[in-house]
Design a protein around this motif. Sequence first.
Motif, PDB file in Angstrom:
ATOM      1  N   PHE A   1      48.323  28.461 -23.056  1.00 35.07           N
ATOM      2  CA  PHE A   1      49.255  27.525 -22.690  1.00 35.07           C
ATOM      3  C   PHE A   1      49.347  27.337 -21.323  1.00 35.07           C
ATOM      4  N   LEU A   2      49.051  26.069 -20.839  1.00 34.34           N
ATOM      5  CA  LEU A   2      49.401  25.812 -19.456  1.00 34.34           C
ATOM      6  C   LEU A   2      50.449  24.777 -19.326  1.00 34.34           C
ATOM      7  N   ASP A   3      51.563  25.277 -18.927  1.00 32.87           N
ATOM      8  CA  ASP A   3      52.665  24.551 -18.510  1.00 32.87           C
ATOM      9  C   ASP A   3      53.744  25.024 -17.706  1.00 32.87           C
ATOM     10  N   ASP A   4      54.380  24.586 -16.584  1.00 33.77           N
ATOM     11  CA  ASP A   4      55.058  24.728 -15.799  1.00 33.77           C
ATOM     12  C   ASP A   4      56.433  24.988 -16.013  1.00 33.77           C
ATOM     13  N   MET A   5      57.079  24.359 -17.233  1.00 32.00           N
ATOM     14  CA  MET A   5      58.224  24.451 -17.587  1.00 32.00           C
ATOM     15  C   MET A   5      58.560  24.734 -19.245  1.00 32.00           C
TER      16      MET A   5
ATOM     17  N   GLU B   1      38.117  35.354 -22.806  1.00 32.49           N
ATOM     18  CA  GLU B   1      37.503  34.249 -23.755  1.00 32.49           C
ATOM     19  C   GLU B   1      38.968  33.420 -24.089  1.00 32.49           C
ATOM     20  N   VAL B   2      38.592  32.354 -23.913  1.00 31.53           N
ATOM     21  CA  VAL B   2      39.885  31.513 -24.480  1.00 31.53           C
ATOM     22  C   VAL B   2      39.315  30.619 -25.390  1.00 31.53           C
ATOM     23  N   GLU B   3      39.892  30.767 -26.783  1.00 25.80           N
ATOM     24  CA  GLU B   3      39.424  30.196 -28.082  1.00 25.80           C
ATOM     25  C   GLU B   3      40.077  28.591 -27.576  1.00 25.80           C
ATOM     26  N   VAL B   4      41.532  28.525 -27.509  1.00 26.91           N
ATOM     27  CA  VAL B   4      42.219  27.176 -27.572  1.00 26.91           C
ATOM     28  C   VAL B   4      43.052  27.450 -26.172  1.00 26.91           C
ATOM     29  N   LEU B   5      42.768  26.092 -25.465  1.00 30.51           N
ATOM     30  CA  LEU B   5      43.409  25.822 -24.374  1.00 30.51           C
ATOM     31  C   LEU B   5      44.442  24.665 -24.521  1.00 30.51           C
ATOM     32  N   SER B   6      45.712  24.683 -24.250  1.00 34.17           N
ATOM     33  CA  SER B   6      46.548  23.302 -24.657  1.00 34.17           C
ATOM     34  C   SER B   6      47.033  23.021 -23.227  1.00 34.17           C
ATOM     35  N   LEU B   7      46.705  21.803 -22.911  1.00 35.41           N
ATOM     36  CA  LEU B   7      46.997  21.663 -21.374  1.00 35.41           C
ATOM     37  C   LEU B   7      48.429  20.569 -21.245  1.00 35.41           C
ATOM     38  N   ASP B   8      48.904  20.838 -20.253  1.00 37.64           N
ATOM     39  CA  ASP B   8      49.927  19.834 -19.585  1.00 37.64           C
ATOM     40  C   ASP B   8      49.288  19.268 -18.376  1.00 37.64           C
ATOM     41  N   HIS B   9      49.824  18.071 -18.106  1.00 40.32           N
ATOM     42  CA  HIS B   9      49.195  17.386 -17.006  1.00 40.32           C
ATOM     43  C   HIS B   9      49.932  17.617 -15.574  1.00 40.32           C
ATOM     44  N   ASP B  10      51.206  17.284 -15.685  1.00 35.49           N
ATOM     45  CA  ASP B  10      52.257  17.359 -14.669  1.00 35.49           C
ATOM     46  C   ASP B  10      52.702  18.833 -14.588  1.00 35.49           C
ATOM     47  N   LEU B  11      52.332  19.719 -13.409  1.00 34.98           N
ATOM     48  CA  LEU B  11      52.616  20.959 -13.262  1.00 34.98           C
ATOM     49  C   LEU B  11      53.753  21.120 -12.200  1.00 34.98           C
TER      50      LEU B  11
ATOM     51  N   ALA C   1      50.887  20.479  -6.658  1.00 36.46           N
ATOM     52  CA  ALA C   1      49.833  19.767  -5.934  1.00 36.46           C
ATOM     53  C   ALA C   1      48.636  19.585  -7.059  1.00 36.46           C
ATOM     54  N   ARG C   2      48.326  20.730  -7.593  1.00 31.89           N
ATOM     55  CA  ARG C   2      47.385  20.838  -8.801  1.00 31.89           C
ATOM     56  C   ARG C   2      47.684  20.456 -10.028  1.00 31.89           C
ATOM     57  N   THR C   3      47.163  19.804 -10.708  1.00 33.14           N
ATOM     58  CA  THR C   3      47.348  19.234 -12.150  1.00 33.14           C
ATOM     59  C   THR C   3      46.729  19.850 -13.392  1.00 33.14           C
ATOM     60  N   GLY C   4      46.976  19.358 -14.510  1.00 33.76           N
ATOM     61  CA  GLY C   4      46.033  19.871 -15.579  1.00 33.76           C
ATOM     62  C   GLY C   4      44.806  19.179 -15.628  1.00 33.76           C
ATOM     63  N   TYR C   5      44.726  18.053 -14.809  1.00 31.76           N
ATOM     64  CA  TYR C   5      43.114  17.298 -14.639  1.00 31.76           C
ATOM     65  C   TYR C   5      42.662  18.116 -13.782  1.00 31.76           C
ATOM     66  N   ASP C   6      43.056  18.876 -12.746  1.00 28.63           N
ATOM     67  CA  ASP C   6      42.185  19.664 -11.789  1.00 28.63           C
ATOM     68  C   ASP C   6      41.699  20.801 -12.624  1.00 28.63           C
ATOM     69  N   VAL C   7      42.422  21.448 -13.608  1.00 25.61           N
ATOM     70  CA  VAL C   7      41.854  22.376 -14.573  1.00 25.61           C
ATOM     71  C   VAL C   7      40.818  21.992 -15.352  1.00 25.61           C
TER      72      VAL C   7
ATOM     73  N   THR D   1      51.008  17.247 -22.894  1.00 22.18           N
ATOM     74  CA  THR D   1      51.636  16.496 -21.734  1.00 22.18           C
ATOM     75  C   THR D   1      52.332  15.436 -22.492  1.00 22.18           C
ATOM     76  N   SER D   2      53.462  15.073 -21.770  1.00 14.78           N
ATOM     77  CA  SER D   2      54.024  13.856 -21.826  1.00 14.78           C
ATOM     78  C   SER D   2      53.893  12.657 -21.019  1.00 14.78           C
ATOM     79  N   ASN D   3      52.587  13.054 -20.357  1.00 14.23           N
ATOM     80  CA  ASN D   3      52.117  11.916 -19.513  1.00 14.23           C
ATOM     81  C   ASN D   3      50.997  11.219 -20.219  1.00 14.23           C
ATOM     82  N   PRO D   4      51.171  10.040 -20.568  1.00  7.52           N
ATOM     83  CA  PRO D   4      50.056   9.294 -21.432  1.00  7.52           C
ATOM     84  C   PRO D   4      48.808   8.795 -20.448  1.00  7.52           C
ATOM     85  N   VAL D   5      48.937   8.599 -19.250  1.00  6.24           N
ATOM     86  CA  VAL D   5      47.835   8.424 -18.542  1.00  6.24           C
ATOM     87  C   VAL D   5      47.213   9.699 -18.230  1.00  6.24           C
ATOM     88  N   GLY D   6      47.773  10.720 -17.697  1.00  7.40           N
ATOM     89  CA  GLY D   6      47.164  11.900 -17.370  1.00  7.40           C
ATOM     90  C   GLY D   6      46.507  12.517 -18.798  1.00  7.40           C
ATOM     91  N   ARG D   7      47.117  12.515 -19.996  1.00  8.92           N
ATOM     92  CA  ARG D   7      46.256  12.886 -21.324  1.00  8.92           C
ATOM     93  C   ARG D   7      45.097  12.119 -21.588  1.00  8.92           C
TER      94      ARG D   7
END
Length: 96
Positions: A6-10, A34-44, A47-53, A71-77
């Motif tokens: 689970f990637l999230d800064d908050m 070995e990562v089975e499931v990855l859940s991404l947030d965009h805004d971290l 400087a680097r975001t979920g898009y960078d991941v 993520t709550s960011n629709p454009v990032g999603r």
Amino acid sequence: MGIKLFLDDMRTCPDGYVLARNYDECILMLTACEVEVLSLDHDLGAARTGYDVAKWIVEKNRWPKQICFHTSNPVGRRNMQQLLQRYAPPYVAIDR
């Protein structure tokens, strides 16, 4: 069996997941585990975001079996989804 990451800064990490608070922690886990499931947030909050991941996953060809987005960011999603859907191998499930 792999982990759920689970990637999230908050946000609070859901039960059953391992938390990565930033890009570097996420890449470390993707590299070491070995990562089975990855859940991404965009805004971290950095400087680097979920898009960078997502770009790293594509460049290094290091794919979890499932990728979802909280993520709550629709454009990032949309940007992460489009990039990952374009390059994902057939065995990878990407939530829409």
